[in-house]
Design a protein around this motif. Structure first.
Motif, PDB file in Angstrom:
ATOM      1  N   ILE A 283       0.718  -1.138   0.122  1.00 44.63           N
ATOM      2  CA  ILE A 283      -0.044   0.001  -0.135  1.00 44.63           C
ATOM      3  C   ILE A 283       0.897   1.296  -0.040  1.00 44.63           C
ATOM      4  O   ILE A 283       1.646   1.314   0.934  1.00 44.63           O
ATOM      5  N   LEU A 284       0.479   2.346  -0.819  1.00 46.18           N
ATOM      6  CA  LEU A 284       1.277   3.222  -0.916  1.00 46.18           C
ATOM      7  C   LEU A 284       0.763   4.696  -0.475  1.00 46.18           C
ATOM      8  O   LEU A 284      -0.435   4.982  -0.475  1.00 46.18           O
ATOM      9  N   LEU A 285       1.707   5.406   0.529  1.00 51.32           N
ATOM     10  CA  LEU A 285       1.179   6.328   1.196  1.00 51.32           C
ATOM     11  C   LEU A 285       1.994   7.508   0.721  1.00 51.32           C
ATOM     12  O   LEU A 285       3.369   7.735   0.939  1.00 51.32           O
ATOM     13  N   LEU A 286       1.411   8.580  -0.123  1.00 55.52           N
ATOM     14  CA  LEU A 286       2.361   9.660  -0.459  1.00 55.52           C
ATOM     15  C   LEU A 286       1.885  10.942   0.253  1.00 55.52           C
ATOM     16  O   LEU A 286       0.782  11.436   0.052  1.00 55.52           O
ATOM     17  N   ASP A 287       2.794  11.471   1.055  1.00 59.58           N
ATOM     18  CA  ASP A 287       2.427  12.577   1.932  1.00 59.58           C
ATOM     19  C   ASP A 287       3.114  13.783   1.395  1.00 59.58           C
ATOM     20  O   ASP A 287       4.203  14.149   1.445  1.00 59.58           O
TER      21      ASP A 287
END
Length: 415
Positions: A350-354
């Protein structure tokens, strides 16, 4: 694997939230300092017990409260089944804590997991954040944390070895401190015990770290070549106890055997042979630094000082590179992390782009998004319209994104 629901209690500025999220692209938007990053951080903490902003669990608790709780409802594509994970931290004053000391609690499908290594890898996330620049320009501890987390996500054996190594180093340091800098007071029998135990574990750790650094360097080099239009060459090398890498490389009978080691197919007999050679070398190094360690009252040499040397066109990026080059290198490293996890687990993390889109130019955004097909994505931003337009160019032709607006610690799904 994708997240179906996020449930938080007393995490950062959130009291309680319960969110049903989309299986594809989730866009979390709102003004600055409202809690967008906190939501991304909570997902990362629940999935891999790690924050990209702090190493202290107490920092994650909402002001005035005594605990935080994170819970993720998940769907496992591989087995077509639902599952859940929970990570909580209770202070001494928490009503949920019957112990006299603060404690962390991990659960999988409601069952308490006592070993972190059994929890790691159930749900893998990869986070992209402005802090990733520390991978290039930050202290060695940033790069060690990154490497440790990457390997731990795909290898419970490594995580256990890392914990045992850290405990041994702490115990040895306690002994060293008790000698008060006087070599004549040193108990060599005790130090021999610590050094012998550390040498064996360190050899195993070095072999893990060397192998994954080789994979990381190969993949990051390919990604960076695309990002830089073939104009720059990125390499990553592993730095550890003096002479250990060179000895490790000489211990392989052939180039082919080295490749089988990196591929993970080296025979157990050859692995044990090389580990023994490396362990003896490390033991000698630790013994030779004993006087210095006693004088300083701490273990000066060891794998707890390891580092990654990231080079661009042969020059170390610690001292030479522009901010644009730093961003490109950090992006290449993170894309490689994503790729390695996917190869080892056969599932996209799962990709978390902050808040990374404002940090990247168009070419780097294309490189980032090109590696994200078939993955669930969470994106934080301040401008909904901007992010819609940007993603429509690269990703969202056949995707219906879900939007969440964050305001002062509340998060509301929008249609």
């Amino acid at each position: 694997m994708y997240i179906k629901n996020i449930n938080l209690t007393n995490f950062r500025n959130y009291g309680r939230i319960d969110l049903d999220v989309g299986p594809s692209v989730n866009i979390i938007y709102g003004n600055n300092a409202q809690g967008k990053t906190n939501l991304i951080e909570a997902v990362n903490v629940c999935s891999c017990i790690s924050s990209h902003r702090t190493s202290k669990d107490r920092d994650l608790i909402k002001f005035g409260e005594n605990e935080y709780m994170t819970h993720l409802e998940l769907h496992d594509d591989m087995y077509n089944s639902d599952t859940s994970i929970s990570a909580a931290f209770y202070t001494e004053s928490s009503e949920y804590n019957s112990n006299s000391a603060a404690r962390r609690e991990l659960k999988h499908d409601g069952i308490v997991i006592n070993k972190i290594s059994e929890y790691m890898g159930i749900c893998n996330t990869v986070i992209f954040a402005p802090e990733d620049l520390n991978l290039v320009k930050g202290a060695p501890s940033s790069r060690r944390k990154f490497l440790n987390m990457l390997i731990s996500k795909v290898s419970p054996v490594y995580y256990d070895a890392l914990n045992r190594t850290n405990r041994l180093i702490n115990q040895k340091n306690a002994s060293l401190k008790s000698f008060k800098g006087d070599i004549n007071k040193a108990d060599n029998n005790i130090l021999d015990f610590w050094d012998f135990s550390l040498a064996e574990l360190s050899a195993e750790m070095i072999m893990f770290r060397y192998r994954f650094t080789k994979m990381l360097s190969h993949k990051a080099s390919s990604h960076h070549s695309v990002i830089s239009d073939g104009k720059e060459v990125l390499t990553i090398s592993y730095s550890t106890i003096g002479g250990s890498v060179e000895l490790l490389e000489r211990s392989f009978d052939s180039e082919e055997e080295l490749h089988t080691f990196i591929d993970g197919t080296l025979s157990e007999a050859n692995y044990a042979r090389i580990k023994t050679i490396l362990s003896e070398h490390i033991l000698n190094k630790l013994r030779s630094s004993r006087k210095y360690d006693v004088e300083k009252g701490v273990s000066v040499f060891g794998i707890h000082r390891d580092d990654l040397d990231i080079k661009l066109n042969g020059l170390s990026m610690k001292t030479y590179c522009s901010q644009g080059q730093q961003r490109s290198a950090a992006l290449s490293v993170k894309l490689s992390e994503l790729q390695i996890i996917k190869e080892f687990t056969s599932s996209a993390p799962i990709l978390l782009l902050d808040d990374v889109f404002s940090e990247l130019d168009s070419g780097r955004r294309v490189s980032l998004l090109s590696g994200m097909k078939d993955a669930q994505i969470f994106i934080t931003c301040t401008d909904r319209e901007y992010i819609e337009n940007e993603l429509a160019k690269f990703l969202l032709i056949d995707v219906d994104p879900v939007f969440f607006r964050v305001t002062s610690g509340s998060c509301v799904r929008e249609d």
